[in-house]
Design a protein around this motif. Structure first.
Motif, PDB file in Angstrom:
ATOM      1  N   ASN A   1       0.810  -1.211   0.000  1.00  0.00           N
ATOM      2  CA  ASN A   1       0.000   0.000   0.000  1.00  0.00           C
ATOM      3  C   ASN A   1       0.849   1.269   0.000  1.00  0.00           C
ATOM      4  N   ALA A   2       2.041   1.187   0.573  1.00  0.00           N
ATOM      5  CA  ALA A   2       2.926   2.344   0.579  1.00  0.00           C
ATOM      6  C   ALA A   2       3.360   2.728  -0.828  1.00  0.00           C
ATOM      7  N   LYS A   3       3.359   1.755  -1.723  1.00  0.00           N
ATOM      8  CA  LYS A   3       3.755   1.996  -3.101  1.00  0.00           C
ATOM      9  C   LYS A   3       2.584   1.939  -4.070  1.00  0.00           C
ATOM     10  N   ASN A   4       1.382   1.823  -3.541  1.00  0.00           N
ATOM     11  CA  ASN A   4       0.181   1.725  -4.377  1.00  0.00           C
ATOM     12  C   ASN A   4       0.321   0.634  -5.431  1.00  0.00           C
ATOM     13  N   THR A   5       0.808  -0.499  -5.005  1.00  0.00           N
ATOM     14  CA  THR A   5       1.145  -1.549  -5.950  1.00  0.00           C
ATOM     15  C   THR A   5       0.575  -2.893  -5.530  1.00  0.00           C
ATOM     16  N   VAL A   6       0.066  -3.611  -6.499  1.00  0.00           N
ATOM     17  CA  VAL A   6      -0.299  -5.008  -6.313  1.00  0.00           C
ATOM     18  C   VAL A   6       0.537  -5.826  -7.287  1.00  0.00           C
ATOM     19  N   ASN A   7       1.004  -6.970  -6.826  1.00  0.00           N
ATOM     20  CA  ASN A   7       1.888  -7.800  -7.628  1.00  0.00           C
ATOM     21  C   ASN A   7       1.304  -9.188  -7.807  1.00  0.00           C
ATOM     22  N   LEU A   8       1.763  -9.833  -8.841  1.00  0.00           N
ATOM     23  CA  LEU A   8       1.421 -11.229  -9.069  1.00  0.00           C
ATOM     24  C   LEU A   8       2.693 -11.965  -9.434  1.00  0.00           C
ATOM     25  N   GLN A   9       3.175 -12.752  -8.496  1.00  0.00           N
ATOM     26  CA  GLN A   9       4.335 -13.587  -8.750  1.00  0.00           C
ATOM     27  C   GLN A   9       3.857 -14.884  -9.367  1.00  0.00           C
ATOM     28  N   MET A  10       4.326 -15.180 -10.553  1.00  0.00           N
ATOM     29  CA  MET A  10       3.891 -16.347 -11.289  1.00  0.00           C
ATOM     30  C   MET A  10       5.069 -17.292 -11.460  1.00  0.00           C
ATOM     31  N   ASN A  11       4.967 -18.437 -10.853  1.00  0.00           N
ATOM     32  CA  ASN A  11       6.002 -19.456 -10.936  1.00  0.00           C
ATOM     33  C   ASN A  11       5.475 -20.682 -11.658  1.00  0.00           C
ATOM     34  N   SER A  12       6.398 -21.511 -12.079  1.00  0.00           N
ATOM     35  CA  SER A  12       6.041 -22.757 -12.766  1.00  0.00           C
ATOM     36  C   SER A  12       5.039 -22.513 -13.879  1.00  0.00           C
ATOM     37  N   LEU A  13       5.335 -21.550 -14.695  1.00  0.00           N
ATOM     38  CA  LEU A  13       4.399 -21.149 -15.737  1.00  0.00           C
ATOM     39  C   LEU A  13       4.204 -22.247 -16.770  1.00  0.00           C
ATOM     40  N   LYS A  14       2.986 -22.320 -17.254  1.00  0.00           N
ATOM     41  CA  LYS A  14       2.586 -23.301 -18.246  1.00  0.00           C
ATOM     42  C   LYS A  14       2.108 -22.589 -19.500  1.00  0.00           C
ATOM     43  N   PRO A  15       2.172 -23.251 -20.644  1.00  0.00           N
ATOM     44  CA  PRO A  15       1.661 -22.622 -21.859  1.00  0.00           C
ATOM     45  C   PRO A  15       0.219 -22.143 -21.736  1.00  0.00           C
ATOM     46  N   GLU A  16      -0.597 -22.847 -20.974  1.00  0.00           N
ATOM     47  CA  GLU A  16      -1.981 -22.440 -20.804  1.00  0.00           C
ATOM     48  C   GLU A  16      -2.138 -21.180 -19.966  1.00  0.00           C
ATOM     49  N   ASP A  17      -1.051 -20.694 -19.381  1.00  0.00           N
ATOM     50  CA  ASP A  17      -1.084 -19.412 -18.686  1.00  0.00           C
ATOM     51  C   ASP A  17      -0.966 -18.236 -19.647  1.00  0.00           C
ATOM     52  N   THR A  18      -0.698 -18.512 -20.894  1.00  0.00           N
ATOM     53  CA  THR A  18      -0.569 -17.457 -21.891  1.00  0.00           C
ATOM     54  C   THR A  18      -1.873 -16.680 -22.001  1.00  0.00           C
ATOM     55  N   ALA A  19      -1.787 -15.380 -21.808  1.00  0.00           N
ATOM     56  CA  ALA A  19      -2.970 -14.527 -21.828  1.00  0.00           C
ATOM     57  C   ALA A  19      -2.542 -13.089 -21.622  1.00  0.00           C
ATOM     58  N   VAL A  20      -3.478 -12.198 -21.831  1.00  0.00           N
ATOM     59  CA  VAL A  20      -3.313 -10.829 -21.381  1.00  0.00           C
ATOM     60  C   VAL A  20      -3.799 -10.771 -19.942  1.00  0.00           C
ATOM     61  N   TYR A  21      -2.966 -10.269 -19.077  1.00  0.00           N
ATOM     62  CA  TYR A  21      -3.290 -10.189 -17.661  1.00  0.00           C
ATOM     63  C   TYR A  21      -3.693  -8.771 -17.305  1.00  0.00           C
ATOM     64  N   TYR A  22      -4.818  -8.672 -16.609  1.00  0.00           N
ATOM     65  CA  TYR A  22      -5.385  -7.386 -16.243  1.00  0.00           C
ATOM     66  C   TYR A  22      -5.446  -7.216 -14.740  1.00  0.00           C
ATOM     67  N   CYS A  23      -5.068  -6.062 -14.296  1.00  0.00           N
ATOM     68  CA  CYS A  23      -5.229  -5.661 -12.909  1.00  0.00           C
ATOM     69  C   CYS A  23      -6.574  -4.954 -12.758  1.00  0.00           C
ATOM     70  N   ALA A  24      -7.263  -5.198 -11.652  1.00  0.00           N
ATOM     71  CA  ALA A  24      -8.575  -4.597 -11.442  1.00  0.00           C
ATOM     72  C   ALA A  24      -8.771  -4.239  -9.978  1.00  0.00           C
ATOM     73  N   ALA A  25      -9.613  -3.242  -9.740  1.00  0.00           N
ATOM     74  CA  ALA A  25      -9.901  -2.764  -8.390  1.00  0.00           C
ATOM     75  C   ALA A  25     -11.394  -2.749  -8.144  1.00  0.00           C
ATOM     76  N   SER A  26     -11.775  -3.154  -6.941  1.00  0.00           N
ATOM     77  CA  SER A  26     -13.173  -3.193  -6.545  1.00  0.00           C
ATOM     78  C   SER A  26     -13.337  -2.673  -5.128  1.00  0.00           C
ATOM     79  N   THR A  27     -14.522  -2.176  -4.829  1.00  0.00           N
ATOM     80  CA  THR A  27     -14.827  -1.736  -3.472  1.00  0.00           C
ATOM     81  C   THR A  27     -15.266  -2.886  -2.578  1.00  0.00           C
TER      82      THR A  27
END
Length: 124
Positions: free
Chosen positions: A76-102
């Motif tokens: 929160n100090a950096k206004n940042t959300v991260n996604l660490q993705m390990n052991s990636l597979k071909p089926e993980d191929t996609a456009v990844y979107y960040c989203a915010a909700s109340t």
């Protein structure tokens, strides 16, 4: 009111790792539940991971397809959300979107703010 900008996508071989980041504008970032969704070519956008709002303790949840491989976190100090993705597979191929909700949700329609997306391509 919230603007989101993703980064960190790229090309990686199967089994590799990537770390996606999403930087939010404003001073109210900590009040938003954050999530990552992804959309592969020809497929519907799907939920990937979410993390709760708050200042101290965060609660995360994941799609079954990524559980144990992906980790969502926020700074929160950096206004940042991260996604660490390990052991990636071909089926993980996609456009990844960040989203915010109340509110906490796994459903894309509950997220009012979206980033532009970042491409993740995992080769065999």
């Amino acid at each position: 009111q919230v603007q989101l900008v993703e980064s960190g996508g790229g090309l990686v071989q199967a089994g590799g790792s990537l770390r996606l980041s999403c930087v939010a504008s404003g001073r109210t970032f900590r009040f938003y539940h954050m999530a990552w969704f992804r959309q592969a070519p020809g497929k519907e956008r799907e939920f990937v991971a979410t993390i709760s709002s708050g200042d101290r303790t965060y609660y995360a949840d994941y799609a079954d397809s990524v559980k144990g491989r992906f980790t969502i976190s926020r700074d929160n100090a950096k206004n940042t959300v991260n996604l660490q993705m390990n052991s990636l597979k071909p089926e993980d191929t996609a456009v990844y979107y960040c989203a915010a909700s109340t509110s906490a949700s796994y459903t894309e329609t509950d997220y009012a703010y979206w980033g532009q997306g970042t491409q993740v391509t995992v080769s065999s």
